[in-house]
Write a protein that holds these residues in place. Structure first.
Motif, PDB file in Angstrom:
ATOM      1  N   GLN A   1       3.851  24.876   7.740  1.00  0.00           N
ATOM      2  CA  GLN A   1       4.547  24.435   6.526  1.00  0.00           C
ATOM      3  C   GLN A   1       3.835  24.942   5.273  1.00  0.00           C
ATOM      4  OE1 GLN A   1       5.009  20.222   6.905  1.00  0.00           O
ATOM      5  NE2 GLN A   1       6.271  20.445   8.734  1.00  0.00           N
TER       6      GLN A   1
ATOM      7  N   GLU B   1       4.721  28.499   4.954  1.00  0.00           N
ATOM      8  CA  GLU B   1       6.108  28.615   4.489  1.00  0.00           C
ATOM      9  C   GLU B   1       6.165  28.376   2.979  1.00  0.00           C
ATOM     10  OE1 GLU B   1      10.134  28.996   4.039  1.00  0.00           O
ATOM     11  OE2 GLU B   1       8.885  29.651   5.703  1.00  0.00           O
ATOM     12  N   GLU B   2       5.412  27.377   2.529  1.00  0.00           N
ATOM     13  CA  GLU B   2       5.407  27.084   1.089  1.00  0.00           C
ATOM     14  C   GLU B   2       4.808  28.242   0.296  1.00  0.00           C
ATOM     15  OE1 GLU B   2       3.527  23.626  -1.666  1.00  0.00           O
ATOM     16  OE2 GLU B   2       4.986  23.133  -0.124  1.00  0.00           O
TER      17      GLU B   2
ATOM     18  N   GLN C   1       7.347  30.879   0.078  1.00  0.00           N
ATOM     19  CA  GLN C   1       8.366  30.528  -0.916  1.00  0.00           C
ATOM     20  C   GLN C   1       7.847  30.788  -2.336  1.00  0.00           C
ATOM     21  OE1 GLN C   1      11.246  30.542   0.430  1.00  0.00           O
ATOM     22  NE2 GLN C   1      12.001  28.496  -0.101  1.00  0.00           N
TER      23      GLN C   1
ATOM     24  N   GLU D   1       7.780  39.591   1.690  1.00  0.00           N
ATOM     25  CA  GLU D   1       8.009  38.835   2.938  1.00  0.00           C
ATOM     26  C   GLU D   1       7.500  39.641   4.133  1.00  0.00           C
ATOM     27  OE1 GLU D   1      12.078  37.587   3.432  1.00  0.00           O
ATOM     28  OE2 GLU D   1      12.167  36.974   1.331  1.00  0.00           O
TER      29      GLU D   1
END
Length: 1322
Positions: A499, A502-503, A506, A637
């Motif tokens: 997580q 992922e953050e 982002q 990415e």
């Protein structure tokens, strides 16, 4: 901006340069912070208190746990690096800006993270990332000293519950506690430290110093090191292995690649953008938008672009860095060129006195009110209160082009990432609330007592994490609850890790997409900038030599090509240093390799041109959205999902037995011998790159040194001596220091003062803090004084050159190089400079405008001394003089009177506005230098208001400054009249008759109407037997015409008027309206009213010394005598020749054409071009009068209008009997001509025959009928009776030529002043 960090290119490619530990030195014990003592000294000096009390550094009023104590660099590895020397004082102060903090077991001791940067002399930046935590104090001496301090504190404050006064240092260096910090503070003020009962903790910081801002990677690495220390289980390897690995074995990722290296528990990933992408920016823009909101951030962005003074204000150091780095990352392709200190320690608060643009961050105390913060200058300050979601903007602030659509586009990007565009004002409170919920969960679950060490460490780590709120939201969506810490400890931490990753992904996506939106605006706004770059030099050396004298960008043409709504912003922006440097880099790219930002920007413009031909809609202000958001995020990415390189794993080092042990909760003393140097041979890639780069840099810097002129070399070297830092020019002792590509520092050295201010600013950004004595501060201020003087010289020179060029055009020479917009920008820039000069070295600040505050105090003193001396007009007949024995009473030159005019203007609400209005008025009156000299002549007041080092107390510099301002008297400015268009202005009118030939006074009832570019006064009756009157009306602007007349009543009705004078009583501008004609029936042309055209009068009184150097008036050639009546023209011996008449017509028409080719706001008066001296009416009168048969028949004047009336009578007669066998169009023209003449004859106004002819020409020009009417008059048989054979009107070729010339004004929309066409019914 992180991109161009030259360290990245030229230093050996290591990820980190230093690892540093700061904390308490147990050997020296508790020492009061020197910087705090110095700050108290400066504060005392600022407020005029005795500095003796401040010098001790002790402050017994404050609770010992709240005082600042000296921290030290306990260890740093390696000892030194030649390309980046270790600055111990700067690093210590920035790692622990508040010094050491002490806590007890009842206080919040969460670890904190912040970052900082150090800017070196060459402009390169080094970034520091700091993890601060609390360790138990084991030294008995320290605990005993703290106990003793508490006893002394209580003795000082016996019986008082709480310390009532806190020193300024306390207000600036306060706690960062979160949660219920306020109540804890209150509790602590009342409680005491008891050595037998309390455990004492002290702050310690571990820091990584890197060449590039890899914030996320460094934060992870440091937090894992700390976690290893607090964990119950020892780390897999000694800490030295991980630190050695990150210092010596982890390379910088190559551009366009990603890199993974290993920390204690988890791998860490970082990446760098490729050569064609936007430069690296690792600080999350998400946080900046959450803290401020889109609207505020765009306003702040605009202030930064316009190089205002920016002060960021927050309790949290990391917030200061996040906003500062975020906003500078958005500037692409431009770069902030001035003082940049995102974290300004309390001891350096005097930096806010700097009279140059700056971007600084100041730490606030919890609960401190903005109004209590005394800032030296606020006239041009953008104050950003980050914690309260508030931005205070300067006055007169132009908006960013397409601001609403721009905000809308940014908001759409943010909403896609779930961020509210208005920002998250209460994110800090919600995070605190969330933390307490998590703790309750643990207690209720009865698991708090038996948590395994790992999980507790993970939980403690998460507790201090500012993104906890967002993590919990993610956790809810994935079904993980905060209470399941045991599960975390037993292997579920992979979910959390995913997580977090992922953050991060982002955040990286959001950063790129938002920055693309900003970059896209500049790509569109400056898509054609190359067309306006002036590349006049043949080689680099000649360009550098003449840099200061050369124009490098065609600003006027560029602005004329832009859409109207963009102009207020762009006219200011192209005057900034960041734009000048950008253009310099562009010019230098023809001789050297392109600067990286410029290369990326130019390639984007090329791409835009390939896909979109912009030429047809060049001036369109339509908004085009960024089209490459998705593809821009894909590259980042891919790099983060698929790692390109992995660094060597940490490994056991060659350590002695027994080394590497550690005690839980205490950061170990690291083994210096293994960390001092890197591995011998596994860094071949680094040395190879370094050697190649060194060769290139040696060549570059050699040429750079040759390029510096002597003055600048002395300045640079002087600054370096002051900084007492690395030897900049010494090459051959190893690797060179990292520098910008030379075009940057080259042009930095070769630009105007602001560029020098920038290099000066660099040396002020991070000075040697150990040298921060009052003497060094004074020396710094001396640099400021020199810089301000140079800036004044450059600004006044630019204003003069531009304005003189413009006036030369008005007089018919060359091409204009300045627009009204540009002139307004230059004057606004002068106002800003004067505010900065008046703010420098202030004793105590009063009000937002230092200049207006000084003026008010001067006014107060003067009015006490001599109230009646300030009458604006000095009366008495002995003062009147003119060629007729009459004249205006002279306006007294009065500083106080000009202030009163400004104070009476209800439209201006602020002190900054009043100061600017006063400067504009003084400039328009050519009194700026004189007024300021008078203001500064009161030395007692100047000494009271300013410190010894202030600019205004440096006598020689002050004299030079006033001299530069005096040079502005050489040109005419209307910068007050043209800006304050709605104010009421008193005017004085004086009518001067020709007494020798006429009555001085008429028995009739005279009237007058004054018109200007902004309106007219309306008809005003003049009292009988009075030749002078005053009236008040809304600003008329530059005066153009006066209508004067009377009703012809009484015995002495006829009146021969020489001229009318009208004066603006505020600006002092006096206009003369020559007449030289009779007003009365049966005399001259029988006119009872005349329209007179004005000209600005050159002042010539003894009060105007120093003002009478000026360019010739714009409205009228000074060499031409005033035109009298047509009869007198014919009787003069020197009649104009046919060639002169034709030339005059060509010139008159040419002036009208030029008028319409100017921007609408800068056209001036069309009436003057039609009816004034050398106007179209005058030229056509001469044409029609050429060869006119005897002007007197039976001793009676015959006028041009008589010929026109006879022609009309002929056309009307022949039309009735049907004699005209002409085409329909000719008949129509006849009818139109007769209609116009009859309408003019039918007007109730008594304007006389010459006035009627003037009106016919003006109406014909307005309605594009003149070229049709002239053939009509030529065809009229009357012409043979009234004109000689040689007359121009009887020469077909000349008439055809005249018609062709008049046709050139057919395309223009001519609007006539209402004073000309009043009473005409068509």
């Amino acid at each position: 901006m992180s991109v161009s960090t030259p360290g990245s290119a030229t230093a050996p490619c290591r990820f980190a340069h230093y690892f540093v530990i700061c904390g308490i030195d147990t050997e020296t014990g508790l020492e009061p912070d020197d910087l705090a003592a110095l700050y108290q000294w400066l504060e005392a000096d600022r407020h005029g208190r005795s500095q003796e009390t401040a010098n001790t550094g002790e402050n017994f009023e404050q609770s010992p746990l709240k005082r600042t104590f000296k921290s030290k660099v306990l260890a740093h590895f390696p000892e030194n690096i030649e390309w980046n020397p270790f600055d111990q004082d700067a690093v210590n102060m920035l790692c622990m800006p508040k010094g050491l903090s002490f806590r007890t077991q009842v206080d919040n001791r969460d670890p904190q993270f912040h970052s900082y940067l150090i800017t070196r002399e060459d402009g390169s930046r080094t970034y520091g990332f700091v993890h601060t935590f609390y360790e138990e104090v084991t030294s008995k001496q320290i605990c005993t000293a703290m106990q003793t301090l508490y006893q002394m504190h209580h003795a000082e404050h016996a019986g008082s519950v709480c310390a009532s006064s806190s020193c300024s240092m306390d207000s600036l260096a306060s706690s960062l506690d979160e949660g219920d910090a306020t109540s804890l503070n209150k509790l602590h003020c009342c409680s005491s430290y008891d050595i037998s009962r309390d455990t004492l903790y002290v702050s310690k910081a571990i820091c990584l110093i890197t060449p590039l801002p890899f914030m996320h990677a460094c934060r992870k690495f440091l937090s894992q090191l700390h976690r290893a220390v607090t964990s119950q289980q020892p780390p897999p390897l000694p800490l030295e292995s991980y630190i050695h690995n990150v210092l010596y074995e982890v390379p910088l990722p190559p551009p366009g690649r990603s890199l993974k290296f290993h920390s204690v528990y988890e791998p860490v990933v970082c990446q760098r953008p490729g050569p064609s992408e936007l430069p690296l920016a690792d600080y999350p823009l998400r946080e900046a938008f959450e803290l401020l909101g889109v609207e505020n951030l765009v306003q702040l962005f605009t202030c930064v672009l316009l190089e205002m003074q920016i002060l960021l204000y927050s309790q949290d150091y990391q917030r200061l860095m996040t906003v500062a780095e975020g906003i500078t990352a958005l500037l692409f392709p431009f770069q902030w060129q001035h003082v940049y200190v995102p974290i300004l320690p309390a001891s350096l608060l005097h930096f806010l006195d700097a009279p140059v643009p700056y971007l600084m961050g100041l730490q606030s105390k919890e609960g401190t009110d903005r109004s209590k913060l005394e800032l030296p200058q606020e006239a041009n300050l953008c104050f950003v209160d980050i914690d309260n979601h508030f931005v205070e903007l300067p006055e007169d602030f132009p908006q960013f082009p397409n601001k609403l659509e721009f905000i809308q586009e940014i908001s759409e990007v943010l909403l896609r990432f779930g961020i509210p565009p208005e920002g998250s004002l209460h994110c800090s409170q919600s995070a605190t609330h969330l933390k307490s919920l998590a703790l309750n969960d643990l207690v209720n679950d009865k698991k708090n007592g038996n948590l395994p060490g790992d999980a507790l460490a993970v939980f403690e780590l998460l507790q201090g994490n500012p993104t906890l709120e967002r993590l919990q939201a993610l956790a809810k969506r994935t079904g993980v609850t905060m209470g399941r810490v045991e599960a975390l400890g037993r292997g579920k931490n992979k979910d959390w890790r995913l997580q977090c990753e992922e953050e991060e992904l982002q955040d990286a996506r959001l950063n790129v997409q938002v920055r693309e939106v900003f970059a896209s605006r500049f790509t569109q706004m400056f898509a054609d900038y190359e067309a306006f770059v002036i590349q006049s030099a043949q080689d680099l050396e000649s360009w550098l030599t003449n840099r200061e004298q050369m124009q490098n960008f065609d600003k006027a043409s560029f602005l004329s090509d832009q859409p109207e709504p963009y102009l207020p912003f762009l006219s200011h922006f192209i005057e900034t240093q960041m734009f000048a440097t950008f253009i310099d880099n562009k010019i230098m790219s023809q001789w050297e390799e392109k600067e990286p930002l410029l290369r990326v920007f130019d390639s984007r413009i090329e791409k835009t041109r390939m896909y979109n031909v912009r030429v047809p809609n060049l001036r369109s202000s339509s908004y085009q959205k960024c089209t490459i958001l998705k593809e821009s995020a894909q590259a980042i990415e891919q790099r983060l999902m698929k790692i390109d390189h992995t660094a060597i794993h940490p490994h056991l080092l060659d350590m002695k037995i027994g080394q590497g042990k550690y005690e839980q909760g205490f950061f170990p003393k690291l083994q210096a011998d293994v960390l001092a140097t890197g591995p011998a041979n596994n860094n071949r890639w680094a040395s190879r790159t370094a050697t190649a780069q060194r060769r290139k840099d040696r060549h570059r810097q050699h040429s750079e040194h040759l390029g510096l002129d002597n003055d600048l070399r002395e300045q640079v070297e002087g600054c370096l001596v002051l900084q007492n830092s690395m030897a900049f020019w010494e090459w051959d002792q190893g690797a060179p220091p990292p520098i910008r590509p030379p075009k940057k520092s080259f042009s930095a050295c070769c630009l105007k003062y602001m560029q020098e201010a920038r290099s000066l600013g660099k040396n002020l950004r991070q000075p040697k803090l150990s040298d921060l004595s009052p003497a060094v501060i004074a020396q710094t201020n001396w640099k400021f004084v020199e810089g301000l003087l140079k800036e004044c010289r450059m600004k006044t020179k630019r204003m003069l050159v531009e304005k003189m060029g413009h006036e030369a055009v008005e007089l018919g020479h060359g091409e204009a190089s300045i627009t009204g917009l540009e002139e307004n920008t230059l004057i606004a820039s002068l106002c800003d400079l004067l505010e900065r000069i008046w703010s420098h070295g202030l004793q105590v600040k009063q009000g937002k405008s230092a200049l207006w505050s000084h003026l008010l105090q001067y006014q107060e003193r003067e009015e006490k001394l001599d109230p009646p001396a300030e009458s604006p007009v000095s009366v008495g007949p002995e003062r009147r003089k003119s060629e007729t024995g009459m004249g205006m009473p002279f306006l007294r030159v009065s500083l106080i009177q000009d202030m009163r005019h400004i104070q009476n203007m209800s439209e201006i609400k602020t002190d900054v506005g009043r100061a600017r209005a006063w400067i504009r008025l003084s400039l328009e009156k050519k009194l700026l230098s004189q007024h300021l000299k008078q203001l500064l002549s009161n030395q007692a007041l100047t000494k009271k208001l300013y410190k010894r080092y202030a600019f205004l107390r440096c006598e020689e510099e002050k004299e030079q400054f006033l001299f530069h301002l005096l040079s502005l008297n050489a040109v005419d400015y209307f910068c007050f009249t043209s800006v304050f268009t709605t104010i009421m202005i008193p005017y004085r009118a004086l009518i001067i008759p020709i007494k020798k030939l006429s009555n001085a006074i008429t028995t009739s009832n005279p009237w007058v109407c004054v018109s200007g570019e902004l309106g007219d006064s309306g008809v005003m009756q003049i009292p009988k037997n009075v030749l002078e009157m005053t009236f008040e009306c809304q600003n008329l602007g530059k005066l153009t015409t006066v209508q004067i007349g009377h009703d012809n009543s009484g015995l002495l009705a006829k009146w021969l008027v020489d001229c009318v004078m009208v004066r603006n009583e505020i600006s002092g501008h006096t206009y003369k309206f020559p007449c030289g004609r009779w007003l009365g029936k049966g005399v001259d042309d029988g006119s009872l009213e005349r329209i007179l055209i004005g000209e600005l009068v050159i002042p010539c009184s003894e009060d105007d010394v120093g003002r009478n150097c000026r360019t010739p008036p714009l409205q009228r050639s000074p060499t031409q005598p005033r035109r009298l009546s047509i009869p007198s023209l014919t009787s003069r011996s020197s009649k104009p020749t046919a060639a002169q008449i034709q030339e005059a017509i060509g010139e008159a028409v040419n002036n009208i054409v030029k008028h319409f080719h100017k921007p609408e706001k800068e056209r001036g008066s069309l009436t003057i071009l039609l009816c004034g001296e050398n106007g179209l009416v005058s030229a056509l009168e001469q044409f029609f009068h050429h060869g006119f048969k005897s002007s007197r028949i039976f001793q009676k004047n015959v006028f041009m209008w008589d010929f026109v009336e006879k022609a009309v009578a002929y056309f009307e007669t022949t039309d009735q009997i049907g004699d005209i066998q002409e085409p329909e169009s000719f008949n129509l023209t006849c009818k139109t001509f007769c209609q116009y003449v009859n309408a003019i004859n039918g007007t109730p106004r008594s304007i006389g025959k010459d006035g009627k002819f003037q009106l016919l020409v003006c109406l014909g020009a307005r309605d594009h009928l003149l070229p049709q009417w002239i053939p009509l008059l030529v065809e009229c048989p009357l012409i043979t009776r009234m004109y000689e054979e040689y007359a121009l009107l009887r020469d077909r070729m000349t008439v055809n030529s005249l018609i062709r010339v008049l046709q050139t004004i057919q395309d223009f929309n001519i609007t006539l002043e209402s004073s000309l066409v009043k009473g005409i019914d068509l």
